[in-house]
Design an enzyme around this catalytic site. Structure first.
Site, PDB file in Angstrom:
ATOM      1  CG  ASN A  90      41.299 -33.189  37.927  1.00  0.00           C
ATOM      2  OD1 ASN A  90      42.453 -33.538  38.177  1.00  0.00           O
ATOM      3  ND2 ASN A  90      40.375 -34.022  37.485  1.00  0.00           N
ATOM      4  CE1 TYR A 157      49.600 -34.289  31.070  1.00  0.00           C
ATOM      5  CE2 TYR A 157      51.810 -34.430  31.993  1.00  0.00           C
ATOM      6  CZ  TYR A 157      50.441 -34.553  32.132  1.00  0.00           C
ATOM      7  OH  TYR A 157      49.913 -34.934  33.348  1.00  0.00           O
ATOM      8  CE  LYS A 161      48.469 -31.672  33.232  1.00  0.00           C
ATOM      9  NZ  LYS A 161      47.108 -31.425  33.771  1.00  0.00           N
ATOM     10  CB  THR A 192      43.694 -42.293  36.432  1.00  0.00           C
ATOM     11  OG1 THR A 192      44.632 -41.760  35.490  1.00  0.00           O
ATOM     12  CG2 THR A 192      43.965 -41.704  37.802  1.00  0.00           C
TER      13      THR A 192
HETATM   14  N1  LIG Z   1      47.310 -40.112  36.187  1.00  0.00           N
HETATM   15  C1  LIG Z   1      48.498 -39.545  36.331  1.00  0.00           C
HETATM   16  O1  LIG Z   1      49.528 -40.235  36.433  1.00  0.00           O
HETATM   17  C2  LIG Z   1      48.613 -38.041  36.385  1.00  0.00           C
HETATM   18  C3  LIG Z   1      49.819 -37.477  36.836  1.00  0.00           C
HETATM   19  C4  LIG Z   1      49.938 -36.082  36.901  1.00  0.00           C
HETATM   20  C5  LIG Z   1      48.866 -35.285  36.527  1.00  0.00           C
HETATM   21  N2  LIG Z   1      47.706 -35.857  36.088  1.00  0.00           N
HETATM   22  C6  LIG Z   1      46.614 -34.967  35.716  1.00  0.00           C
HETATM   23  O2  LIG Z   1      45.495 -35.260  36.509  1.00  0.00           O
HETATM   24  C7  LIG Z   1      44.317 -34.810  35.850  1.00  0.00           C
HETATM   25  C8  LIG Z   1      43.281 -35.908  35.909  1.00  0.00           C
HETATM   26  O3  LIG Z   1      43.738 -36.999  35.142  1.00  0.00           O
HETATM   27  P1  LIG Z   1      43.457 -38.513  35.529  1.00  0.00           P
HETATM   28  O4  LIG Z   1      44.763 -39.178  35.671  1.00  0.00           O
HETATM   29  O5  LIG Z   1      42.475 -38.592  36.626  1.00  0.00           O
HETATM   30  O6  LIG Z   1      42.869 -39.026  34.135  1.00  0.00           O
HETATM   31  P2  LIG Z   1      41.437 -39.468  33.648  1.00  0.00           P
HETATM   32  O7  LIG Z   1      40.922 -40.549  34.541  1.00  0.00           O
HETATM   33  O8  LIG Z   1      41.532 -39.736  32.197  1.00  0.00           O
HETATM   34  O9  LIG Z   1      40.579 -38.172  33.877  1.00  0.00           O
HETATM   35  C9  LIG Z   1      40.657 -37.076  33.006  1.00  0.00           C
HETATM   36  C10 LIG Z   1      39.374 -36.300  33.162  1.00  0.00           C
HETATM   37  O10 LIG Z   1      39.445 -35.124  32.342  1.00  0.00           O
HETATM   38  C11 LIG Z   1      38.254 -35.063  31.560  1.00  0.00           C
HETATM   39  N3  LIG Z   1      38.537 -34.387  30.306  1.00  0.00           N
HETATM   40  C12 LIG Z   1      39.545 -34.643  29.424  1.00  0.00           C
HETATM   41  N4  LIG Z   1      39.457 -33.820  28.366  1.00  0.00           N
HETATM   42  C13 LIG Z   1      38.369 -33.028  28.582  1.00  0.00           C
HETATM   43  C14 LIG Z   1      37.748 -31.983  27.844  1.00  0.00           C
HETATM   44  N5  LIG Z   1      38.223 -31.551  26.668  1.00  0.00           N
HETATM   45  N6  LIG Z   1      36.643 -31.396  28.372  1.00  0.00           N
HETATM   46  C15 LIG Z   1      36.137 -31.799  29.557  1.00  0.00           C
HETATM   47  N7  LIG Z   1      36.684 -32.771  30.300  1.00  0.00           N
HETATM   48  C16 LIG Z   1      37.785 -33.383  29.808  1.00  0.00           C
HETATM   49  C17 LIG Z   1      37.827 -36.524  31.369  1.00  0.00           C
HETATM   50  O11 LIG Z   1      36.432 -36.611  31.176  1.00  0.00           O
HETATM   51  P3  LIG Z   1      35.682 -36.918  29.785  1.00  0.00           P
HETATM   52  O12 LIG Z   1      36.546 -37.847  28.999  1.00  0.00           O
HETATM   53  O13 LIG Z   1      34.381 -37.522  30.240  1.00  0.00           O
HETATM   54  O14 LIG Z   1      35.516 -35.573  29.157  1.00  0.00           O
HETATM   55  C18 LIG Z   1      38.169 -37.109  32.732  1.00  0.00           C
HETATM   56  O15 LIG Z   1      37.123 -36.891  33.635  1.00  0.00           O
HETATM   57  C19 LIG Z   1      44.743 -34.423  34.430  1.00  0.00           C
HETATM   58  O16 LIG Z   1      44.855 -33.021  34.354  1.00  0.00           O
HETATM   59  C20 LIG Z   1      46.104 -35.095  34.297  1.00  0.00           C
HETATM   60  O17 LIG Z   1      46.931 -34.443  33.381  1.00  0.00           O
HETATM   61  C21 LIG Z   1      47.544 -37.207  36.026  1.00  0.00           C
END
Ligand SMILES: NC(=O)c1ccc[n+]([C@@H]2O[C@H](COP(=O)([O-])OP(=O)(O)OC[C@H]3O[C@@H](n4cnc5c(N)ncnc54)[C@H](OP(=O)(O)O)[C@@H]3O)[C@@H](O)[C@H]2O)c1
Length: 256
Positions: A90, A157, A161, A192
């Site tokens: 994720n 992005y 995806k 988030t």
């Molecule tokens: N929020 C939305 O609207 C949305 C919509 C569609 C898809 N998504 C997807 O959902 C997923 C989770 O995102 P979220 O919205 O929950 O955002 P978030 O709260 O920022 O979480 C992202 C997570 O990914 C980790 N991460 C980022 N880069 C990393 C790296 N290089 N190595 C290891 N860990 C890494 C971060 O941890 P650390 O910073 O501690 O490493 C964090 O735990 C992502 O793939 C995002 O693209 C989000």
């Protein structure tokens, strides 16, 4: 009986947002967890929370761009808990946003490596471990952006995806005969830290715009996405593989 009793799962991106909410739900449903992200302190807090509720979790900090982390996560699941049944891959970033002529090659690679190449690395080590257990479930976090909706400025992005969906389909076909299910989850706008609605300087007009994209006229809570991940992880979805599951509050079908 809990949905993930006796299951062993890896959750990446567990320090925040959707990954954190899913780790808590998986633990509540009986899974033993390996949780990962770069920020150790956030992982430690998560593990403490899971253990306080009677669950089991081990934190392994690292960067998903590193192949050594992918290997270590599986090795830890196997050596400490006895195998691997579920992987929620994720971790992800939005990365650089802007017109394509302004995007740097380094920025492109950072987004593709974090969001897509990490998935390849994860699957490379997770699938053999799942085969040793007689099957398993992999879930990748994709997005409606790049699948049903094109957002100007989000080419890297979107490409990363959309690439995850291709990977999902190929792996589902390749390893279906070994009882390994592979699915992608496609969240809509979710509240988030990564959401553009929480970016520095984003005002109420940004929130109103993002909420308005969805038929439900609101954003998701991370826990709502987690419940759909649980469905794909558990035996409740035992005949679902190779899907791109939209959990987007109708963002893909709404034009109002
Ligand atoms: N929020 C939305 O609207 C949305 C919509 C569609 C898809 N998504 C997807 O959902 C997923 C989770 O995102 P979220 O919205 O929950 O955002 P978030 O709260 O920022 O979480 C992202 C997570 O990914 C980790 N991460 C980022 N880069 C990393 C790296 N290089 N190595 C290891 N860990 C890494 C971060 O941890 P650390 O910073 O501690 O490493 C964090 O735990 C992502 O793939 C995002 O693209 C989000």
């Amino acid at each position: 009986m809990t949905a993930l009793a006796n299951k062993i799962a890896i959750v990446t991106g567990a320090s925040s947002g959707i990954g954190r909410a899913t780790a808590l739900l998986f633990a509540q449903e009986g899974a033993k967890l390996i949780v990962s992200a770069r920020r150790q302190s956030e992982l430690k807090t998560l593990v403490t929370e899971i253990e306080a509720a009677g669950g089991r979790a081990i934190a392994v900090a690292g960067d998903v761009k590193d192949e050594t982390l992918a290997e270590e996560l599986v090795r830890t699941a196997t050596s400490r808990f006895g195998g691997l049944d579920i992987a929620f891959n994720n971790a992800g970033i939005i990365g650089d946003i802007g017109p394509i002529s302004d995007l740097s090659l380094a920025g492109w690679h950072e987004t593709l490596d974090t969001n897509l190449t990490s998935a390849f690395l994860s699957a490379k080590y997770q699938i053999p471990a799942m085969m040793a257990r007689g099957g398993g479930s992999l879930i990748f976090t994709s997005s409606f952006v790049g699948y049903t909706v094109g957002m100007p400025g989000m080419s890297a992005y979107a490409a990363s995806k959309a690439g995850l969906i291709g990977l999902t389909i190929a792996l589902a076909a390749e390893f279906g005969p070994q009882a390994i299910r592979v699915n992608a989850i496609l969240p809509g706008g979710t509240d988030t830290p990564a959401s553009i609605t929480n970016a520095p300087g984003a005002g109420p007009e940004v929130l109103a715009f993002v909420e308005g994209l969805h038929a439900l006229k609101r954003m998701a809570k991370p826990e709502e996405i987690a419940r759909s991940v649980l469905h794909l992880a558990s035996d409740a979805s035992s005949f679902i593989t190779g899907t791109a599951l939209l959990v987007d509050g109708g963002a893909s079908i709404s034009r109002s």
